[in-house]
Design an enzyme around this catalytic site. Sequence first.
Site, PDB file in Angstrom:
ATOM      1  N   THR A   1       5.580  -2.401   1.850  1.00  0.00           N
ATOM      2  CA  THR A   1       6.999  -2.607   1.518  1.00  0.00           C
ATOM      3  C   THR A   1       7.132  -2.512   0.008  1.00  0.00           C
ATOM      4  O   THR A   1       6.578  -3.339  -0.725  1.00  0.00           O
ATOM      5  CB  THR A   1       7.487  -4.001   1.987  1.00  0.00           C
ATOM      6  OG1 THR A   1       7.224  -4.137   3.374  1.00  0.00           O
ATOM      7  CG2 THR A   1       8.975  -4.161   1.736  1.00  0.00           C
TER       8      THR A   1
ATOM      9  N   LEU B   1      -0.393  -1.594   1.351  1.00  0.00           N
ATOM     10  CA  LEU B   1      -0.690  -2.289   0.097  1.00  0.00           C
ATOM     11  C   LEU B   1       0.410  -3.305  -0.217  1.00  0.00           C
ATOM     12  O   LEU B   1       1.529  -3.194   0.291  1.00  0.00           O
ATOM     13  CB  LEU B   1      -0.802  -1.250  -1.023  1.00  0.00           C
ATOM     14  CG  LEU B   1      -1.890  -0.196  -0.741  1.00  0.00           C
ATOM     15  CD1 LEU B   1      -1.672   1.057  -1.578  1.00  0.00           C
ATOM     16  CD2 LEU B   1      -3.267  -0.780  -0.984  1.00  0.00           C
ATOM     17  N   PRO B   2       0.104  -4.286  -1.076  1.00  0.00           N
ATOM     18  CA  PRO B   2       1.078  -5.374  -1.270  1.00  0.00           C
ATOM     19  C   PRO B   2       2.431  -4.939  -1.849  1.00  0.00           C
ATOM     20  O   PRO B   2       3.470  -5.308  -1.314  1.00  0.00           O
ATOM     21  CB  PRO B   2       0.348  -6.325  -2.224  1.00  0.00           C
ATOM     22  CG  PRO B   2      -1.106  -6.023  -2.059  1.00  0.00           C
ATOM     23  CD  PRO B   2      -1.185  -4.558  -1.738  1.00  0.00           C
TER      24      PRO B   2
ATOM     25  N   LYS C   1       8.586 -11.073  -3.392  1.00  0.00           N
ATOM     26  CA  LYS C   1       8.651  -9.672  -3.833  1.00  0.00           C
ATOM     27  C   LYS C   1       9.754  -8.910  -3.074  1.00  0.00           C
ATOM     28  O   LYS C   1      10.569  -8.214  -3.674  1.00  0.00           O
ATOM     29  CB  LYS C   1       7.278  -9.043  -3.583  1.00  0.00           C
ATOM     30  CG  LYS C   1       7.117  -7.583  -3.888  1.00  0.00           C
ATOM     31  CD  LYS C   1       7.023  -6.661  -2.703  1.00  0.00           C
ATOM     32  CE  LYS C   1       6.135  -7.028  -1.567  1.00  0.00           C
ATOM     33  NZ  LYS C   1       6.058  -6.112  -0.469  1.00  0.00           N
TER      34      LYS C   1
ATOM     35  N   LYS D   1      13.897  -1.836   5.603  1.00  0.00           N
ATOM     36  CA  LYS D   1      12.942  -2.951   5.570  1.00  0.00           C
ATOM     37  C   LYS D   1      13.426  -4.089   4.660  1.00  0.00           C
ATOM     38  O   LYS D   1      13.337  -5.265   5.021  1.00  0.00           O
ATOM     39  CB  LYS D   1      11.579  -2.417   5.091  1.00  0.00           C
ATOM     40  CG  LYS D   1      10.541  -3.466   4.813  1.00  0.00           C
ATOM     41  CD  LYS D   1      10.108  -4.216   6.058  1.00  0.00           C
ATOM     42  CE  LYS D   1       9.182  -5.369   5.702  1.00  0.00           C
ATOM     43  NZ  LYS D   1       8.926  -6.243   6.832  1.00  0.00           N
TER      44      LYS D   1
ATOM     45  N   ASN E   1       0.782  -1.808  -6.832  1.00  0.00           N
ATOM     46  CA  ASN E   1      -0.462  -1.482  -6.114  1.00  0.00           C
ATOM     47  C   ASN E   1      -0.390  -0.065  -5.533  1.00  0.00           C
ATOM     48  O   ASN E   1      -1.377   0.667  -5.531  1.00  0.00           O
ATOM     49  CB  ASN E   1      -0.728  -2.462  -4.966  1.00  0.00           C
ATOM     50  CG  ASN E   1      -0.708  -3.893  -5.422  1.00  0.00           C
ATOM     51  OD1 ASN E   1       0.272  -4.603  -5.205  1.00  0.00           O
ATOM     52  ND2 ASN E   1      -1.759  -4.338  -6.084  1.00  0.00           N
TER      53      ASN E   1
HETATM   54  P1  NAD Z   1      -2.428  -8.394   1.866  1.00  0.00           P
HETATM   55  O1  NAD Z   1      -2.284  -8.849   0.476  1.00  0.00           O
HETATM   56  O2  NAD Z   1      -2.987  -9.322   2.909  1.00  0.00           O
HETATM   57  O3  NAD Z   1      -3.300  -7.046   1.916  1.00  0.00           O
HETATM   58  C1  NAD Z   1      -3.201  -6.015   0.999  1.00  0.00           C
HETATM   59  C2  NAD Z   1      -4.572  -5.396   0.788  1.00  0.00           C
HETATM   60  O4  NAD Z   1      -4.442  -4.305  -0.146  1.00  0.00           O
HETATM   61  C3  NAD Z   1      -5.591  -6.366   0.187  1.00  0.00           C
HETATM   62  O5  NAD Z   1      -6.778  -6.368   0.976  1.00  0.00           O
HETATM   63  C4  NAD Z   1      -5.847  -5.818  -1.220  1.00  0.00           C
HETATM   64  O6  NAD Z   1      -7.187  -6.048  -1.677  1.00  0.00           O
HETATM   65  C5  NAD Z   1      -5.565  -4.343  -1.010  1.00  0.00           C
HETATM   66  N1  NAD Z   1      -5.231  -3.609  -2.250  1.00  0.00           N
HETATM   67  C6  NAD Z   1      -4.393  -3.971  -3.252  1.00  0.00           C
HETATM   68  N2  NAD Z   1      -4.310  -3.003  -4.185  1.00  0.00           N
HETATM   69  C7  NAD Z   1      -5.108  -1.996  -3.761  1.00  0.00           C
HETATM   70  C8  NAD Z   1      -5.440  -0.717  -4.279  1.00  0.00           C
HETATM   71  N3  NAD Z   1      -4.916  -0.268  -5.427  1.00  0.00           N
HETATM   72  N4  NAD Z   1      -6.303   0.068  -3.594  1.00  0.00           N
HETATM   73  C9  NAD Z   1      -6.851  -0.382  -2.420  1.00  0.00           C
HETATM   74  N5  NAD Z   1      -6.573  -1.588  -1.873  1.00  0.00           N
HETATM   75  C10 NAD Z   1      -5.712  -2.384  -2.536  1.00  0.00           C
HETATM   76  O7  NAD Z   1      -0.967  -7.899   2.311  1.00  0.00           O
HETATM   77  P2  NAD Z   1      -0.404  -7.760   3.798  1.00  0.00           P
HETATM   78  O8  NAD Z   1       0.125  -9.078   4.255  1.00  0.00           O
HETATM   79  O9  NAD Z   1      -1.376  -7.021   4.626  1.00  0.00           O
HETATM   80  O10 NAD Z   1       0.886  -6.861   3.509  1.00  0.00           O
HETATM   81  C11 NAD Z   1       0.786  -5.494   3.173  1.00  0.00           C
HETATM   82  C12 NAD Z   1       2.191  -4.925   3.061  1.00  0.00           C
HETATM   83  O11 NAD Z   1       2.859  -5.090   4.334  1.00  0.00           O
HETATM   84  C13 NAD Z   1       3.068  -5.618   2.018  1.00  0.00           C
HETATM   85  O12 NAD Z   1       3.856  -4.673   1.355  1.00  0.00           O
HETATM   86  C14 NAD Z   1       3.908  -6.567   2.835  1.00  0.00           C
HETATM   87  O13 NAD Z   1       5.133  -6.828   2.188  1.00  0.00           O
HETATM   88  C15 NAD Z   1       4.074  -5.793   4.130  1.00  0.00           C
HETATM   89  N6  NAD Z   1       4.281  -6.607   5.333  1.00  0.00           N
HETATM   90  C16 NAD Z   1       3.508  -7.705   5.562  1.00  0.00           C
HETATM   91  C17 NAD Z   1       3.735  -8.450   6.726  1.00  0.00           C
HETATM   92  C18 NAD Z   1       2.910  -9.682   7.028  1.00  0.00           C
HETATM   93  O14 NAD Z   1       3.290 -10.423   7.948  1.00  0.00           O
HETATM   94  N7  NAD Z   1       1.819  -9.937   6.320  1.00  0.00           N
HETATM   95  C19 NAD Z   1       4.717  -8.073   7.643  1.00  0.00           C
HETATM   96  C20 NAD Z   1       5.453  -6.913   7.385  1.00  0.00           C
HETATM   97  C21 NAD Z   1       5.235  -6.192   6.227  1.00  0.00           C
END
Ligand code: NAD
Length: 337
Positions: free
Chosen positions: A137, A106-107, A287, A212, A111
């Site tokens: 994260t 989750l973001p 964030k 992280k 969340n």
């Molecule tokens: P994203 O925003 O693309 O995806 C998050 C998903 O969670 C979305 O589909 C959203 O609808 C869903 N969501 C939000 N609240 C929710 C809830 N209460 N119940 C169910 N679903 C819910 O984010 P992402 O890029 O996939 O990143 C996810 C996590 O991974 C973050 O914490 C980010 O910091 C970390 N991260 C991301 C990357 C990257 O390159 N994107 C790399 C490493 C770590």
Amino acid sequence: MASLCRIASQRVLQNVTVFGQTKLRYENHRGFSGSSQQKASMTPVGFIGLGNMGAHMAKNLIKQGYPLIVHDVYPEAVSELQGKGAQIADTAAEVAEKVDRIVTMLPSSPNVLEAYNSRNGILSTVKKGTLIIDSSTIDPSVAKDVAAQADKKGAVYLDAPVSGGVNAARDAVLTFMVGGKPEEFEAAKELLQCMGKNVVNTGPVGTGQAAKICNNMMLGIAMIGTSETMNLGIRLGLDPMMLAQILNTSSGRSWSSDTYNPVPGVLDGVPSSNNYKGGFSTALMTKDLGLAQNAATNTKTPTPLGSLAHQIYRVMCNKGYSHKDFSSAYQYLKEEE
Ligand code: NAD
């Protein structure tokens, strides 16, 4: 990869003989799924949060033969997984009701709190002995709080944030930084090794998040450094491909320059070559730098560049870059005079 997962499955099933609360749950797996050890670990897994990262991670579990029950608040996010055979749940509570291993991606901290603590959250229905792996994260203190609440329900929560980006998620080569007790870590490895290449136990719950946010503070700073450098070199008349090649074989090299270069056209298959779509949003990097700044304040640690990088990404968010990949720092700087 398939054989790696199989080896890990066997290790988990051996470990559960000393695994306390989760012991019963894993013994149930055996009865539930038949006599073979490999089959026993293929019970359905819950996956919540199917965004840029989670969708790839969930698909890798499906590829390894795990039946998935998935949930996302954004209905379109689940359709691709449904097409690949995943069962859809309307709420996080419904997922928790049906499985005894859950991965969340989750973001941010709010969340995670919503997905775990709300009326239809995981903890409202979670079964005793459930293993919950949170790869979002978030603030280390939130991870510790959720772990304590899960523990009250007889479940085990591990923080397991990842590094590597969307391509690493797609290719199942993520690095997982896992906070939790060694025996819980061993139990989680089975699933984590299907989604990642490096799986490290960083210490007790919360330490995965600590590792992280340190990594991402460095990444956020390095991306601005790479963007500034590339922008200056291009304005000095250098060819961007040639400049990147020099940097990548010189002391200025970093992941931001050689694997995720922010200048469009330098690398294929990265967000900068796709109008900064997908990838890791500027909002999420902002964030993470905010989490690092909180941690720095709490520990009285000087992080001047982390603080400046945080401010720059916040300005980018205010100027319309929040949904673009964070490598759009290059575009932002290029457009500044
Ligand atoms: P994203 O925003 O693309 O995806 C998050 C998903 O969670 C979305 O589909 C959203 O609808 C869903 N969501 C939000 N609240 C929710 C809830 N209460 N119940 C169910 N679903 C819910 O984010 P992402 O890029 O996939 O990143 C996810 C996590 O991974 C973050 O914490 C980010 O910091 C970390 N991260 C991301 C990357 C990257 O390159 N994107 C790399 C490493 C770590």
